[in-house]
Design a protein around this motif. Sequence first.
Motif, mmCIF file in Angstrom:
data_model
loop_
_atom_site.group_PDB
_atom_site.id
_atom_site.type_symbol
_atom_site.label_atom_id
_atom_site.label_comp_id
_atom_site.label_asym_id
_atom_site.label_seq_id
_atom_site.Cartn_x
_atom_site.Cartn_y
_atom_site.Cartn_z
ATOM 1 N N ILE A 23 8.910 24.081 -19.589
ATOM 2 C CA ILE A 23 8.250 23.111 -20.460
ATOM 3 C C ILE A 23 6.746 23.316 -20.305
ATOM 4 O O ILE A 23 6.234 23.349 -19.182
ATOM 5 C CB ILE A 23 8.641 21.662 -20.120
ATOM 6 N N TYR A 24 6.050 23.471 -21.406
ATOM 7 C CA TYR A 24 4.617 23.749 -21.370
ATOM 8 C C TYR A 24 3.874 22.613 -20.664
ATOM 9 O O TYR A 24 4.014 21.442 -21.040
ATOM 10 C CB TYR A 24 4.099 23.915 -22.800
ATOM 11 N N PRO A 25 3.066 22.926 -19.636
ATOM 12 C CA PRO A 25 2.381 21.876 -18.876
ATOM 13 C C PRO A 25 1.482 20.976 -19.710
ATOM 14 O O PRO A 25 1.272 19.810 -19.365
ATOM 15 C CB PRO A 25 1.556 22.674 -17.847
ATOM 16 N N GLY A 26 0.955 21.499 -20.828
ATOM 17 C CA GLY A 26 0.100 20.690 -21.677
ATOM 18 C C GLY A 26 0.812 19.525 -22.329
ATOM 19 O O GLY A 26 0.166 18.604 -22.848
ATOM 20 N N ARG A 27 2.141 19.542 -22.290
ATOM 21 C CA ARG A 27 2.916 18.428 -22.864
ATOM 22 C C ARG A 27 3.203 17.354 -21.822
ATOM 23 O O ARG A 27 3.809 16.318 -22.160
ATOM 24 C CB ARG A 27 4.242 18.952 -23.428
ATOM 25 N N LEU A 28 2.805 17.601 -20.585
ATOM 26 C CA LEU A 28 3.195 16.726 -19.484
ATOM 27 C C LEU A 28 1.984 16.271 -18.685
ATOM 28 O O LEU A 28 0.989 16.976 -18.579
ATOM 29 C CB LEU A 28 4.147 17.468 -18.533
ATOM 30 N N SER A 29 2.098 15.084 -18.116
ATOM 31 C CA SER A 29 1.152 14.623 -17.102
ATOM 32 C C SER A 29 1.920 13.672 -16.193
ATOM 33 O O SER A 29 3.040 13.243 -16.520
ATOM 34 C CB SER A 29 -0.055 13.918 -17.731
ATOM 35 N N TYR A 30 1.341 13.349 -15.058
ATOM 36 C CA TYR A 30 2.027 12.444 -14.130
ATOM 37 C C TYR A 30 1.008 11.556 -13.445
ATOM 38 O O TYR A 30 -0.170 11.905 -13.309
ATOM 39 C CB TYR A 30 2.861 13.233 -13.110
ATOM 40 N N LYS A 31 1.496 10.404 -12.977
ATOM 41 C CA LYS A 31 0.596 9.443 -12.330
ATOM 42 C C LYS A 31 1.411 8.517 -11.451
ATOM 43 O O LYS A 31 2.525 8.125 -11.810
ATOM 44 C CB LYS A 31 -0.150 8.634 -13.400
ATOM 45 N N GLY A 32 0.867 8.160 -10.301
ATOM 46 C CA GLY A 32 1.527 7.210 -9.407
ATOM 47 C C GLY A 32 0.776 5.887 -9.371
ATOM 48 O O GLY A 32 -0.454 5.865 -9.310
ATOM 49 N N PHE A 33 1.518 4.804 -9.403
ATOM 50 C CA PHE A 33 0.914 3.468 -9.402
ATOM 51 C C PHE A 33 1.208 2.690 -8.127
ATOM 52 O O PHE A 33 0.813 1.529 -8.014
ATOM 53 C CB PHE A 33 1.412 2.673 -10.616
ATOM 54 N N GLY A 34 1.913 3.336 -7.171
ATOM 55 C CA GLY A 34 2.278 2.601 -5.967
ATOM 56 C C GLY A 34 3.080 1.365 -6.338
ATOM 57 O O GLY A 34 4.012 1.416 -7.143
ATOM 58 N N ASN A 92 0.835 -1.200 0.000
ATOM 59 C CA ASN A 92 0.000 0.000 0.000
ATOM 60 C C ASN A 92 0.869 1.250 0.000
ATOM 61 O O ASN A 92 1.790 1.377 0.808
ATOM 62 C CB ASN A 92 -0.919 0.019 1.230
ATOM 63 N N ASP A 93 0.544 2.166 -0.888
ATOM 64 C CA ASP A 93 1.258 3.444 -0.973
ATOM 65 C C ASP A 93 0.492 4.459 -0.136
ATOM 66 O O ASP A 93 -0.189 5.340 -0.648
ATOM 67 C CB ASP A 93 1.359 3.879 -2.437
ATOM 68 N N ARG A 94 0.596 4.341 1.200
ATOM 69 C CA ARG A 94 -0.214 5.153 2.103
ATOM 70 C C ARG A 94 0.072 6.642 1.977
ATOM 71 O O ARG A 94 -0.801 7.477 2.155
ATOM 72 C CB ARG A 94 0.013 4.700 3.559
ATOM 73 N N LEU A 95 1.285 6.994 1.660
ATOM 74 C CA LEU A 95 1.665 8.405 1.531
ATOM 75 C C LEU A 95 1.529 8.920 0.093
ATOM 76 O O LEU A 95 1.865 10.076 -0.173
ATOM 77 C CB LEU A 95 3.106 8.605 2.012
ATOM 78 N N ASP A 96 1.063 8.043 -0.802
ATOM 79 C CA ASP A 96 0.972 8.395 -2.224
ATOM 80 C C ASP A 96 2.322 8.869 -2.750
ATOM 81 O O ASP A 96 2.423 9.829 -3.529
ATOM 82 C CB ASP A 96 -0.095 9.474 -2.447
ATOM 83 N N LEU A 97 3.368 8.195 -2.293
ATOM 84 C CA LEU A 97 4.728 8.612 -2.608
ATOM 85 C C LEU A 97 5.040 8.475 -4.100
ATOM 86 O O LEU A 97 5.772 9.299 -4.667
ATOM 87 C CB LEU A 97 5.714 7.786 -1.776
ATOM 88 N N SER A 98 4.465 7.451 -4.729
ATOM 89 C CA SER A 98 4.744 7.267 -6.158
ATOM 90 C C SER A 98 4.219 8.446 -6.972
ATOM 91 O O SER A 98 4.873 8.907 -7.920
ATOM 92 C CB SER A 98 4.126 5.953 -6.654
ATOM 93 N N THR A 99 3.064 8.967 -6.586
ATOM 94 C CA THR A 99 2.513 10.134 -7.285
ATOM 95 C C THR A 99 3.346 11.373 -6.984
ATOM 96 O O THR A 99 3.636 12.180 -7.884
ATOM 97 C CB THR A 99 1.056 10.383 -6.862
ATOM 98 N N GLN A 100 3.764 11.539 -5.715
ATOM 99 C CA GLN A 100 4.545 12.710 -5.337
ATOM 100 C C GLN A 100 5.890 12.743 -6.065
ATOM 101 O O GLN A 100 6.364 13.819 -6.456
ATOM 102 C CB GLN A 100 4.768 12.717 -3.821
ATOM 103 N N ARG A 101 6.494 11.584 -6.275
ATOM 104 C CA ARG A 101 7.771 11.537 -6.995
ATOM 105 C C ARG A 101 7.583 11.876 -8.472
ATOM 106 O O ARG A 101 8.397 12.608 -9.058
ATOM 107 C CB ARG A 101 8.415 10.163 -6.812
#
Length: 295
Positions: A255-266, A233-242
């Motif tokens: 870098i234009y934000p529209g070119r980027l996205s992020y996601k954490g999968f734990g 379990n990623d209780r701190l949502d660390l994968s998303t924070q990284r």
Amino acid sequence: MKPIFVFLFVMLFANSFYAQEQFAVYFDSNKFDLTSKEKTKLNDWIAENKTNKIVAIHGFTDEDGTTGFNDTLAQKRVDCIFNTIKNQIKIREDFKTRSFGESFNQSKNKAENRKVLIYYILEKDIVREDEILGIKKEAAEEQPKPEVNYPEKLVFENPNGTTSEFKLDRTFMKKVGEAKKGEKLKIDNLNFIINTFAVVPESRGKLYELLLVLQRNPQLKIEIQGHLCCMPNDRLDLSTQRAKAIYNFLVANEIYPGRLSYKGFGSTQPIYPLPEKDEKERAANRRVEILIVEN
């Protein structure tokens, strides 16, 4: 002004009508204008199909009269329908009409032969229009991307007057810059301080590698994906924070934000099953990957 009609190639449409909708209106013998009943039926159809798209109109007659007369009559019936619908419903740009006269497989019931057929595509299928009509577009010749050169190292002057030097992985940068849409690449040697989303100093060069690739490939769009090891379990949502920390670094460097996205999968997508057997497996699961969204 008399409309200009483009006549269709029969074989093309004959093979594709099965995938289209059709609507019929009928005429009295030797007439090319609609009865009140048929006109009402046509107007009701138009009202219900404003967002659909007409791709062809075909006119027909029975066998009464000469062939020349019937061909002309069939075309006049097509003209009548076209003039009624032309400003009320979408029509394909290379709109096709055809008058068959009596030259088709006649029904024994003559009234069924005195008609015009409207072929159309439902709104939900318009995105597949060319496919439904059997039209094959020639693929545009793909132009090779110009070769992009990357430096071997970056040297920065620190506020205190010292310098920092980062050796860069040119092979990795080239691989990311040339990757195809849908490919996923791991950023090797990108490490964080334990239980935080802070990148260790010796890994900051990896951030600059990614920055340089995005700067020199302006069409490139990516999703940054974070993964953890060890804990279910990623209780701190660390994968998303990284993943977000990398995103923030790139945005901070314009870098234009529209070119980027992020996601954490734990730890939901481990390379090795949990619990890992050793540090090698833990290090493999504890990773950041780049998904190529567009390139």
